[in-house]
Design an enzyme around this catalytic site. Structure first.
Site, PDB file in Angstrom:
ATOM      1  N   GLU A   8       7.347  -6.717   1.115  1.00 21.46           N
ATOM      2  CA  GLU A   8       5.894  -6.317   1.706  1.00 21.46           C
ATOM      3  C   GLU A   8       5.022  -7.491   1.608  1.00 21.46           C
ATOM      4  O   GLU A   8       4.369  -7.941   2.404  1.00 21.46           O
ATOM      5  CB  GLU A   8       5.234  -5.191   1.404  1.00 21.46           C
ATOM      6  CG  GLU A   8       5.876  -3.895   1.818  1.00 21.46           C
ATOM      7  CD  GLU A   8       5.374  -3.808   3.562  1.00 21.46           C
ATOM      8  OE1 GLU A   8       4.603  -4.612   4.120  1.00 21.46           O
ATOM      9  OE2 GLU A   8       5.966  -2.666   4.082  1.00 21.46           O
ATOM     10  N   LYS A  34       0.817  -1.192  -0.019  1.00 24.38           N
ATOM     11  CA  LYS A  34       0.011  -0.003  -0.171  1.00 24.38           C
ATOM     12  C   LYS A  34       0.968   1.367  -0.001  1.00 24.38           C
ATOM     13  O   LYS A  34       1.519   1.521   0.871  1.00 24.38           O
ATOM     14  CB  LYS A  34      -1.001   0.068   1.227  1.00 24.38           C
ATOM     15  CG  LYS A  34      -1.962   1.314   1.302  1.00 24.38           C
ATOM     16  CD  LYS A  34      -2.927   1.151   2.457  1.00 24.38           C
ATOM     17  CE  LYS A  34      -3.807   2.607   2.536  1.00 24.38           C
ATOM     18  NZ  LYS A  34      -4.479   2.526   3.538  1.00 24.38           N
ATOM     19  N   LYS A  84      -2.026  -1.580  -3.997  1.00 25.53           N
ATOM     20  CA  LYS A  84      -2.749  -0.612  -4.138  1.00 25.53           C
ATOM     21  C   LYS A  84      -2.168   0.754  -4.143  1.00 25.53           C
ATOM     22  O   LYS A  84      -1.373   0.927  -2.955  1.00 25.53           O
ATOM     23  CB  LYS A  84      -3.730  -0.758  -2.719  1.00 25.53           C
ATOM     24  CG  LYS A  84      -4.480   0.893  -2.524  1.00 25.53           C
ATOM     25  CD  LYS A  84      -5.291   0.703  -1.038  1.00 25.53           C
ATOM     26  CE  LYS A  84      -5.890   2.202  -1.016  1.00 25.53           C
ATOM     27  NZ  LYS A  84      -6.360   2.282   0.511  1.00 25.53           N
ATOM     28  N   ARG A  92     -10.563  10.313   1.585  1.00 25.69           N
ATOM     29  CA  ARG A  92     -10.422  10.743   2.890  1.00 25.69           C
ATOM     30  C   ARG A  92     -11.490  11.988   3.116  1.00 25.69           C
ATOM     31  O   ARG A  92     -12.050  11.732   4.259  1.00 25.69           O
ATOM     32  CB  ARG A  92      -9.124  11.307   3.019  1.00 25.69           C
ATOM     33  CG  ARG A  92      -8.098  10.320   3.128  1.00 25.69           C
ATOM     34  CD  ARG A  92      -6.685  10.877   3.362  1.00 25.69           C
ATOM     35  NE  ARG A  92      -5.694   9.988   3.049  1.00 25.69           N
ATOM     36  CZ  ARG A  92      -4.362   9.954   2.930  1.00 25.69           C
ATOM     37  NH1 ARG A  92      -3.773  11.108   2.931  1.00 25.69           N
ATOM     38  NH2 ARG A  92      -3.525   8.935   2.662  1.00 25.69           N
TER      39      ARG A  92
HETATM   40  C1  PBG Z   1      -7.572   3.530   5.370  1.00 27.39           C
HETATM   41  C2  PBG Z   1      -7.763   3.337   4.019  1.00 27.39           C
HETATM   42  C3  PBG Z   1      -7.552   4.227   2.954  1.00 27.39           C
HETATM   43  C4  PBG Z   1      -7.964   3.582   1.778  1.00 27.39           C
HETATM   44  C5  PBG Z   1      -8.427   2.459   2.123  1.00 27.39           C
HETATM   45  N1  PBG Z   1      -8.249   2.041   3.444  1.00 27.39           N
HETATM   46  C6  PBG Z   1      -7.030   5.715   2.960  1.00 27.39           C
HETATM   47  C7  PBG Z   1      -5.789   5.748   3.493  1.00 27.39           C
HETATM   48  O1  PBG Z   1      -4.912   5.053   3.624  1.00 27.39           O
HETATM   49  O2  PBG Z   1      -5.347   7.137   3.710  1.00 27.39           O
HETATM   50  C8  PBG Z   1      -8.126   4.344   0.277  1.00 27.39           C
HETATM   51  C9  PBG Z   1      -9.010   3.940  -0.296  1.00 27.39           C
HETATM   52  C10 PBG Z   1      -9.254   4.827  -1.658  1.00 27.39           C
HETATM   53  O3  PBG Z   1      -8.608   5.787  -1.963  1.00 27.39           O
HETATM   54  O4  PBG Z   1     -10.486   4.797  -2.575  1.00 27.39           O
HETATM   55  N2  PBG Z   1      -6.310   3.324   5.837  1.00 27.39           N
END
Ligand code: PBG
Length: 319
Positions: A229, A191, A244, A201
């Site tokens: 990872e 990620k 992601k 957000r």
């Molecule tokens: C929570 C999370 C996030 C996303 C999924 N789980 C946001 C982040 O890490 O700031 C992002 C999903 C998206 O942008 O569609 N940690």
């Protein structure tokens, strides 16, 4: 001369030799549940996506189920946030109540619960904080508690998205010890600390109140580290590995595909969705063709599972 065009002459021939196909069973639809009543609040930067209160979420779940989609990824937005994200592991939190509701009404639908603290903490970070530092080991028990809590509520799978080191193994042990050996973990393994999460957000009210997520999410520049990872999460017991965001990281997806036979998932994130929607609303692109091309690219690079806000549209287009 090699006549490649022989097999491109008509749609029947093209279909016959098509290497990559999208199926409805590949798709997971992300959804946001918010505390309150009678809420269907549009997420401004994500046209077509809403925050739902539990009493209205069936409107959207019906669309999901009617489209033939097998699963959703659920994000909870609590009314009260605190330093340690208490509602993430409160058996009566909005996420837990929503899961109980969904499993009662739609028992066949796979409910994957995102596991993180950022939607639940007042500071918006994914872990506990001391002196401005995001603590790793101290955060693990809270993530495990959140996982157990949503699984007890009926979640079919947990998807930790926090990027603390060691959390997959920690959560696996905790679920096992508590009688949930058979609950799979989908790990947000690679990620990236990405600007593509911007619209999410807003949707999840989870922006960090100070600093950024670069001390726990990955540097966009590091493809080899992304593979490490993934290997670490496999080693700790993950059942599904995720890369992601998706489109700017297809090289990583492909590389991971080559080194493991684990089921691979990618998350076509909020910023990717917002850009397509904005251009489509301006009449600058053909939304359906663009989205299908993106889906094909993600599968071609190696993903079996695609988490996407386009899921309902895609499912309806291909059925
Ligand atoms: C929570 C999370 C996030 C996303 C999924 N789980 C946001 C982040 O890490 O700031 C992002 C999903 C998206 O942008 O569609 N940690």
């Amino acid at each position: 001369m090699e006549r490649m065009r022989r097999l491109r002459q008509n749609e029947a021939l093209r279909s016959l030799v098509r290497e990559t196909e999208i199926s409805t069973t590949d798709l997971i639809y992300p959804m946001f549940v918010i505390e309150g009543e009678n809420i269907k609040e549009p997420v401004e930067s994500m046209p077509g996506i809403y925050q739902w209160s539990i009493d209205r979420i069936d409107e959207e779940l019906d669309r999901v189920v009617n489209a033939g989609i097998l699963g959703i990824l659920l994000f909870g937005i609590p009314a009260h946030k605190d330093e340690c994200g208490s509602e993430a592991y409160d058996d009566n939190g909005v996420t837990q109540r929503c899961i109980r509701h969904i499993k009662e009404k739609y028992p066949e639908l796979l409910v994957i619960s995102d596991i993180c603290l950022c939607e639940y903490t007042s500071h918006g970070h994914c872990g506990l904080i001391k002196d401005g530092v995001i603590l790793n080991d101290e955060t693990l028990p809270l993530l495990a508690e959140a996982s157990l809590s949503v699984v007890k509520a009926g979640a079919d799978m947990v998807a930790p998205s926090d990027m603390m080191d060691g959390r997959i193994g920690y959560i696996r042990n905790y679920l096992d010890e508590n009688g949930y050996k058979n609950t799979p973990i989908m790990a947000y393994s690679a990620k990236i600390a990405s600007a593509f999460y911007g619209p999410f957000r807003d949707a999840a009210h989870s922006a960090p109140q100070f600093g950024d997520r670069k001390s726990y999410q990955m540097d966009p520049a590091n493809g080899r580290e992304a593979v490490r990872e993934c290997l670490a999460d496999i080693d700790e017991g993950a059942d599904i590995i995720m890369v992601k965001p998706a489109l700017a990281y297809l090289d990583i997806l492909k590389e991971v595909r080559e080194i493991t036979d684990m089921p691979l998932c990618t998350y076509n994130v909020s910023g990717e969705y917002a850009m397509v929607k904005a251009a489509a609303q301006n009449g600058w692109i053909d939304e359906k063709r663009i989205v299908m091309e993106e889906m094909t690219a993600m599968k071609r690079a190696g993903a079996k599972i695609i988490i996407t806000y386009h899921a309902i549209d895609v499912a309806n287009w291909i059925s």
